[in-house]
Scaffold this motif. Structure first.
Motif, short mmCIF file in Angstrom:
data_model
loop_
_atom_site.label_atom_id
_atom_site.label_comp_id
_atom_site.label_asym_id
_atom_site.label_seq_id
_atom_site.Cartn_x
_atom_site.Cartn_y
_atom_site.Cartn_z
N VAL A 95 25.22 -39.29 -57.99
CA VAL A 95 25.41 -40.06 -56.77
C VAL A 95 26.88 -40.41 -56.65
O VAL A 95 27.58 -40.51 -57.65
CB VAL A 95 24.56 -41.35 -56.73
CG1 VAL A 95 23.09 -41.03 -56.69
CG2 VAL A 95 24.87 -42.26 -57.89
N SER A 96 27.35 -40.55 -55.45
CA SER A 96 28.74 -40.95 -55.25
C SER A 96 28.77 -42.06 -54.20
O SER A 96 29.16 -41.84 -53.06
CB SER A 96 29.58 -39.76 -54.80
OG SER A 96 30.94 -40.11 -54.75
N PRO A 97 28.32 -43.26 -54.58
CA PRO A 97 28.30 -44.36 -53.62
C PRO A 97 29.71 -44.83 -53.31
O PRO A 97 30.62 -44.72 -54.12
CB PRO A 97 27.51 -45.44 -54.34
CG PRO A 97 27.58 -45.10 -55.76
CD PRO A 97 27.82 -43.63 -55.87
N PHE A 98 29.87 -45.33 -52.12
CA PHE A 98 31.15 -45.89 -51.74
C PHE A 98 30.92 -47.11 -50.87
O PHE A 98 29.85 -47.32 -50.33
CB PHE A 98 32.02 -44.86 -51.01
CG PHE A 98 31.60 -44.62 -49.59
CD1 PHE A 98 32.21 -45.30 -48.56
CD2 PHE A 98 30.57 -43.75 -49.30
CE1 PHE A 98 31.81 -45.10 -47.25
CE2 PHE A 98 30.16 -43.54 -47.99
CZ PHE A 98 30.78 -44.22 -46.96
N ALA A 99 31.96 -47.91 -50.74
CA ALA A 99 31.92 -49.08 -49.86
C ALA A 99 33.29 -49.23 -49.23
O ALA A 99 34.31 -48.94 -49.85
CB ALA A 99 31.56 -50.32 -50.65
N LEU A 100 33.31 -49.66 -48.00
CA LEU A 100 34.55 -49.86 -47.25
C LEU A 100 34.54 -51.28 -46.72
O LEU A 100 33.56 -51.72 -46.13
CB LEU A 100 34.62 -48.85 -46.09
CG LEU A 100 35.86 -48.90 -45.21
CD1 LEU A 100 37.07 -48.41 -45.97
CD2 LEU A 100 35.63 -48.06 -43.97
#
Length: 130
Positions: A95-100
């Motif tokens: 998985v490659s979760p991200f948040a901005l």
């Protein structure tokens, strides 16, 4: 739900999912860590005792930094926002979760946005774990 139809999590849920990803203990009072602290009593010397601390990387720079390192996150800044990307394997799935997160030009907002983005990315890892 936000304007895009996605469910928006509250701070407690975000913290608990991030704690799950980081292997932090959780009980009815929420996530916590136990750390050794040197205690002293006048005339009786020093001793080390584990003390319980509430774990809240949304509020704590040091806890957010530890979380970022523990989960191998990359943090990228632009003039208006911070993006956190985490590459993590959860139960064998990639998985490659991200948040901005965006901020105003006040430095304290930059710190708060960075902490929140780190915790949100970690929460996505926790959500992907079985």
């Amino acid at each position: 739900r936000n304007g895009e139809g996605r469910c928006v999590m509250g701070d407690r849920e975000i913290l608990e999912l991030a704690a799950k990803a980081a292997g932090v203990k959780i009980d009815d009072d929420g996530p916590y860590v136990e750390r050794p602290v040197i205690q002293s009593e006048f005339g009786k010397g020093n001793w080390v005792e584990n003390v319980r601390f509430n774990w809240n990387p949304i509020q704590s720079d040091s806890e957010a930094f530890r979380l970022m390192i523990a989960l191998g996150m990359d943090v990228m800044f632009s003039p208006e926002n911070v993006e956190v990307i985490a590459t993590q394997h959860a139960d064998g799935d990639f998985v490659s979760p991200f948040a901005l997160e965006s901020w105003t030009l006040k430095p304290q907002d930059t710190y708060a946005a960075t902490r929140r983005a780190i915790v949100r990315a970690a929460a996505e890892i926790g959500r992907a774990m079985k």
